[in-house]
Design a protein around this motif. Structure first.
Motif, PDB file in Angstrom:
ATOM      1  N   TYR A  48       0.790  -1.234   0.000  1.00 60.60           N
ATOM      2  CA  TYR A  48       0.000   0.000   0.000  1.00 60.60           C
ATOM      3  C   TYR A  48       0.818   1.277   0.000  1.00 60.60           C
ATOM      4  O   TYR A  48       0.271   2.353  -0.231  1.00 60.60           O
ATOM      5  CB  TYR A  48      -0.918   0.041   1.240  1.00 60.60           C
ATOM      6  CG  TYR A  48      -1.800  -1.154   1.380  1.00 60.60           C
ATOM      7  CD1 TYR A  48      -2.850  -1.374   0.503  1.00 60.60           C
ATOM      8  CD2 TYR A  48      -1.598  -2.074   2.391  1.00 60.60           C
ATOM      9  CE1 TYR A  48      -3.662  -2.484   0.629  1.00 60.60           C
ATOM     10  CE2 TYR A  48      -2.408  -3.185   2.530  1.00 60.60           C
ATOM     11  CZ  TYR A  48      -3.428  -3.381   1.643  1.00 60.60           C
ATOM     12  OH  TYR A  48      -4.237  -4.471   1.770  1.00 60.60           O
ATOM     13  N   ASP A  52      -4.050   4.573   2.716  1.00 63.87           N
ATOM     14  CA  ASP A  52      -4.857   4.009   3.784  1.00 63.87           C
ATOM     15  C   ASP A  52      -5.445   2.671   3.318  1.00 63.87           C
ATOM     16  O   ASP A  52      -5.655   2.452   2.130  1.00 63.87           O
ATOM     17  CB  ASP A  52      -6.007   4.947   4.141  1.00 63.87           C
ATOM     18  CG  ASP A  52      -5.524   6.201   4.861  1.00 63.87           C
ATOM     19  OD1 ASP A  52      -4.455   6.145   5.484  1.00 63.87           O
ATOM     20  OD2 ASP A  52      -6.221   7.216   4.777  1.00 63.87           O
ATOM     21  N   THR A  78      -7.079   0.096  10.808  1.00 62.94           N
ATOM     22  CA  THR A  78      -8.536   0.158  10.821  1.00 62.94           C
ATOM     23  C   THR A  78      -9.079  -1.200  10.404  1.00 62.94           C
ATOM     24  O   THR A  78      -8.671  -1.757   9.389  1.00 62.94           O
ATOM     25  CB  THR A  78      -9.039   1.237   9.841  1.00 62.94           C
ATOM     26  OG1 THR A  78      -8.455   2.487  10.205  1.00 62.94           O
ATOM     27  CG2 THR A  78     -10.550   1.342   9.859  1.00 62.94           C
TER      28      THR A  78
END
Length: 154
Positions: A48, A52, A78
């Motif tokens: 990534y 995010d 998250t």
């Protein structure tokens, strides 16, 4: 084989491809689930960069343990909220199926051969396959909605 070999594996994927596999030698508990330190955090940067992401997992006890939730929170990860009793809509389940089909006709006689075959199968999965699986999720979700949570063709 009368008693086929089996192995326990943790793996991850994103639309950018697959991460490394972790072969687990004991049952999965909250303590062992800290494998994320080695098998999730470093590859996340590769998959990534600075983008995010949201981590999706099922509601297995090791995944929902207080220590696991604390670890994920401490690392700023998250987690996708996931209701109980919802059909599995995790694209990695389809990826495991692809990997298994690649090994379907192999005659493996021990755990070492099985491990090597799994690693070869997993490493042959392309980022394009991962991207297609993730891109198909809106159709899977729509099918679950249409069946009011019952089984779908997915």
């Amino acid at each position: 084989m009368k008693f086929p070999q089996s192995v326990l594996i943790w793996g991850d994927m994103s639309s950018a491809g697959v991460g490394p596999l972790c072969f687990i030698k004991s049952r999965v508990s909250a303590g062992i689930y800290q494998i994320l330190d080695h098998f999730m955090v470093p590859p996340t940067g590769e998959l990534y960069g600075d983008a995010d992401f949201i981590f999706q997992q099922d509601l297995a006890p090791a995944h929902t343990a207080k220590s696991t939730k604390t670890w994920l929170n401490d690392h700023g990860i998250t987690v996708l909220d996931w209701p109980a009793n919802l059909p599995d809509l995790n694209p990695i389940e389809n990826l495991w199926g692809i990997s298994k089909r690649k090994m379907r006709d192999m005659r493996l006689s021990n755990a070492a051969e099985l491990t090597a075959a799994i690693e070869a199968s997993w490493s042959s999965i392309t980022p394009q396959q991962c991207h297609r699986l993730i891109a198909s999720m809106p159709h899977h979700i729509e099918a679950v909605i249409d069946t009011e949570g019952s089984r779908t063709k997915y």
